[in-house]
Design an enzyme around this catalytic site. Sequence first.
Site, PDB file in Angstrom:
ATOM      1  CG  HIS A  84      -8.618  -3.836  -1.329  1.00  0.00           C
ATOM      2  ND1 HIS A  84      -9.716  -3.111  -1.727  1.00  0.00           N
ATOM      3  CD2 HIS A  84      -7.633  -2.919  -1.134  1.00  0.00           C
ATOM      4  CE1 HIS A  84      -9.418  -1.832  -1.772  1.00  0.00           C
ATOM      5  NE2 HIS A  84      -8.154  -1.688  -1.422  1.00  0.00           N
ATOM      6  NE  ARG A  90      -3.969   1.866   2.439  1.00  0.00           N
ATOM      7  CZ  ARG A  90      -4.000   2.768   3.413  1.00  0.00           C
ATOM      8  NH1 ARG A  90      -3.094   2.729   4.388  1.00  0.00           N
ATOM      9  NH2 ARG A  90      -4.921   3.707   3.436  1.00  0.00           N
ATOM     10  CG  HIS A 101      -1.557   5.208  -0.209  1.00  0.00           C
ATOM     11  ND1 HIS A 101      -2.365   5.871   0.678  1.00  0.00           N
ATOM     12  CD2 HIS A 101      -2.295   4.150  -0.669  1.00  0.00           C
ATOM     13  CE1 HIS A 101      -3.537   5.260   0.762  1.00  0.00           C
ATOM     14  NE2 HIS A 101      -3.505   4.201  -0.036  1.00  0.00           N
ATOM     15  CG  ASN A 104      -1.332   8.658   2.946  1.00  0.00           C
ATOM     16  OD1 ASN A 104      -1.763   7.675   2.359  1.00  0.00           O
ATOM     17  ND2 ASN A 104      -0.790   9.686   2.308  1.00  0.00           N
TER      18      ASN A 104
END
Length: 351
Positions: free
Chosen positions: A194, A64, A68, A95
């Site tokens: 996910h 992740r 990001h 975040n």
Amino acid sequence: MDRVMVVVALMAVAAVCLRLPAVARGQLQVGFYNTSCPNAESLVRQAVANAFANDSGIAAGLIRLHFHDCFVKGCDASVLLVSANGTAERDAAPNKPSLRGFEVIDAAKAAVESSCARTVSCADIVAFAARDSINLTGQAAYQVPSGRRDGNISVDQDAINNLPPPTFTAQQLVDRFANKTLTAEEMVILSGAHSVGRSFCSSFLPRIWNNTTPIVDAGLSSGYATLLRSLCPSTPNNSTTTMIDPTTPAVLDNNYYKLLPLNLGLFFSDNQLRTNATLNTSVNSFAANETLWKEKFVAAMIKMGNIEVLTGTQGEIRLNCSIVNNRSSVGIEMAHYNPGSTAFINEVATN
């Protein structure tokens, strides 16, 4: 005659450019550090493995972290920069406090600096760490093109404006990924991440509560909703989390796609992949064929890792991943600035 000379000169320049290394032409390449720091990738792999041995959940955090980073200002490690006044990317609502893995990147950077000082970018370390995390959780090994340089600007609003929230509709998701040169299918593919990790209740609370009243969400199994409400009351503790994939939460697999038709997608955005006919075709394809999904997932991760990268003489190689390097060319008294402040980050970036 002059025109002929110009044409010849241009052809000569073109020929030279074709012989330049790929990174010199603004591209990444596999094995970029083979000569300058041959053990760079193995040192990062060891740092990730050490962290994973203590906490297997860190793998999802590192995957992740790469996403990001790339989705904001490109894959430039801007997500790692610290701001003393809390206005960097890592401080933005998408975040904080959910983003994790910073300490693993710092450990990897320290190991690499000890071996090859001022050589390997933090942006490449983030990409390597994500790849290693994918291999640890999903047994999907692949080579990462590298040669990224680190950026100098990190602003919280940029994260808010660019990262797709879990409340997005199908069209909003498609549009947001298209803004980053990723197709609708690649959006579905990358959503498969996910399959691992956990989520704070705040990311899905609107699907189960309206203030203190339970919500009936047609895209959420009633039994699953009841379970989620037991885990996340209408005013949950801010530290409460739950597994995103309740079946195989520590394994990067295609179960994510199998759960969607059962109304077991945790986020509203997850369910949108099922309700949109075009996207659902991809969901069904990946649910039926895990090998296909993993092959495409690896390809999509590599493509994502190329978003707006800095190469060549752009950016810098940060010595500390959380702050920009000092620059003597900055026309200010350095002592007056906190190296982690947004003001310092922006000041350095303009020189």
